[in-house]
Scaffold this active site. Structure first.
Site, PDB file in Angstrom:
ATOM      1  N   GLU A 172      -5.647 -10.021   0.332  1.00 55.43           N
ATOM      2  CA  GLU A 172      -6.048  -8.638   0.572  1.00 55.43           C
ATOM      3  C   GLU A 172      -6.633  -8.024  -0.694  1.00 55.43           C
ATOM      4  OE1 GLU A 172      -4.272  -4.784   2.968  1.00 55.43           O
ATOM      5  OE2 GLU A 172      -3.049  -6.573   2.688  1.00 55.43           O
ATOM      6  N   CYS A 221      -1.968  -8.582   7.653  1.00 49.94           N
ATOM      7  CA  CYS A 221      -3.064  -7.644   7.439  1.00 49.94           C
ATOM      8  C   CYS A 221      -3.642  -7.300   8.804  1.00 49.94           C
ATOM      9  CB  CYS A 221      -4.129  -8.258   6.533  1.00 49.94           C
ATOM     10  SG  CYS A 221      -5.565  -7.198   6.273  1.00 49.94           S
ATOM     11  N   HIS A 237     -14.385  -7.571   5.391  1.00 50.83           N
ATOM     12  CA  HIS A 237     -13.664  -8.830   5.565  1.00 50.83           C
ATOM     13  C   HIS A 237     -14.632  -9.992   5.636  1.00 50.83           C
ATOM     14  CE1 HIS A 237      -9.533  -7.377   6.409  1.00 50.83           C
ATOM     15  NE2 HIS A 237     -10.165  -6.293   6.816  1.00 50.83           N
ATOM     16  N   GLY A 247      -7.412  -7.415   8.927  1.00 52.84           N
ATOM     17  CA  GLY A 247      -7.794  -8.815   8.830  1.00 52.84           C
ATOM     18  C   GLY A 247      -7.631  -9.536  10.155  1.00 52.84           C
ATOM     19  N   CYS A 298      -6.255   0.635   7.059  1.00 51.95           N
ATOM     20  CA  CYS A 298      -5.161  -0.331   6.984  1.00 51.95           C
ATOM     21  C   CYS A 298      -4.477  -0.322   8.346  1.00 51.95           C
ATOM     22  CB  CYS A 298      -4.180   0.026   5.876  1.00 51.95           C
ATOM     23  SG  CYS A 298      -2.788  -1.126   5.794  1.00 51.95           S
ATOM     24  N   GLN A 349       0.841  -1.205   0.000  1.00 55.28           N
ATOM     25  CA  GLN A 349       0.000   0.000   0.000  1.00 55.28           C
ATOM     26  C   GLN A 349       0.875   1.253   0.000  1.00 55.28           C
ATOM     27  OE1 GLN A 349      -1.008  -2.508   2.320  1.00 55.28           O
ATOM     28  NE2 GLN A 349      -2.813  -3.125   1.159  1.00 55.28           N
TER      29      GLN A 349
END
Length: 264
Positions: free
Chosen positions: A199, A208, A151, A211, A74, A47
């Site tokens: 992702e 993640c 998610h 996540g 994030c 990212q």
């Protein structure tokens, strides 16, 4: 040529190119972000993050995925920008205001309330998000959680037996998920949850943060674990704590790799 300073950082191997634009203007397009994230022709990252001024927090954080699309949250990147700021801060994100605290070798983030209703994920139509009556091949009956980004979580006997490189993009782009989805496969072990993540917009990743948060929330809702819980990812471990009705807290490392300059 106008040179722009950047920082390369990572949280458990989930890596970022970070531009600090708190004191100057920096306009980035999705096309530029995609080019910078390219690991062969750019700097290379999962990212790209831009720190910007904010009227309601210490600063704002803009996040681009590897494919150039913008996302609201994030977790690993949030820990990195807190470490870069060098103090406890409040950060404005697309997912709301997040509080970050520096600790002893770790950064702790209050990730806010998880979204548990079908329209908060979002899903295309109403259903129970704790045990969803859907499946893709052997992956069935997942849970869904929003941590500012969507998610879906599958609890499986062995995460490494799941062909996530094949099923990940299939599930990510299923019409059930209007904004696409991050795909998590987890199993419960004596030392906590073990997790692999496909992702959204980035593919398979070493870690993640959102996540890990979403998976811990789903496991606690299913009464598989109680918080705090250790979540083990390919890149390392995060500690996630959540009590139903409260905010999710995430703690883990943030590592500065190098600083450079680039002509955009």
């Amino acid at each position: 040529m106008a040179q722009h300073r950047f920082h390369k950082m990572h949280g458990l191997g989930n890596d970022f190119v970070i531009f600090d634009a708190r004191n100057h203007d920096l306009a980035l397009t999705g096309e530029q972000a995609r080019a910078l994230a390219d690991r062969h022709r750019g700097i290379g990252c999962d990212q790209l993050v831009v720190m910007r001024p904010s009227a309601k927090a210490d600063f704002a954080m803009q996040i681009f995925n590897q494919d150039g699309g913008e996302v609201s949250a994030c977790g690993n990147a949030t820990r990195c920008v807190v470490a870069l700021a060098g103090r406890d801060v409040v950060i404005e994100t697309g997912a709301g205001l997040l509080q970050g605290q520096l600790g002893d070798g770790e950064v702790s983030i209050d990730m806010g309330l998880p979204g548990l209703d079908w329209d908060a994920i979002p899903l295309a139509y109403p259903m129970d998000t704790l045990t969803m009556p859907v499946g893709w091949e052997d992956l069935t009956d997942p849970a869904a959680v929003s941590m500012g980004n969507p998610h879906v979580i599958f609890f499986v006997p062995d995460t490494h037996a799941v062909p996530l490189d094949r099923l990940g993009p299939l599930i990510e782009n299923d019409p059930l998920f209007p904004e696409r989805v991050n795909v998590n496969v987890a199993h419960l072990a004596e030392d906590g949850l073990h997790l692999r993540v496909w992702e959204r917009g980035a593919g398979l990743t070493l870690a993640c943060g959102t996540g890990a948060c979403a998976t811990a929330v789903a496991a606690i809702r299913r009464k598989l674990v109680t918080g705090p819980v250790a979540v083990h990812l390919p890149g390392g471990m995060l500690t996630i704590d959540w009590q139903p009705g409260g905010s999710v807290r995430m703690a883990g490392p943030a590592t500065h790799v190098f600083t450079g300059e680039i002509d955009l």
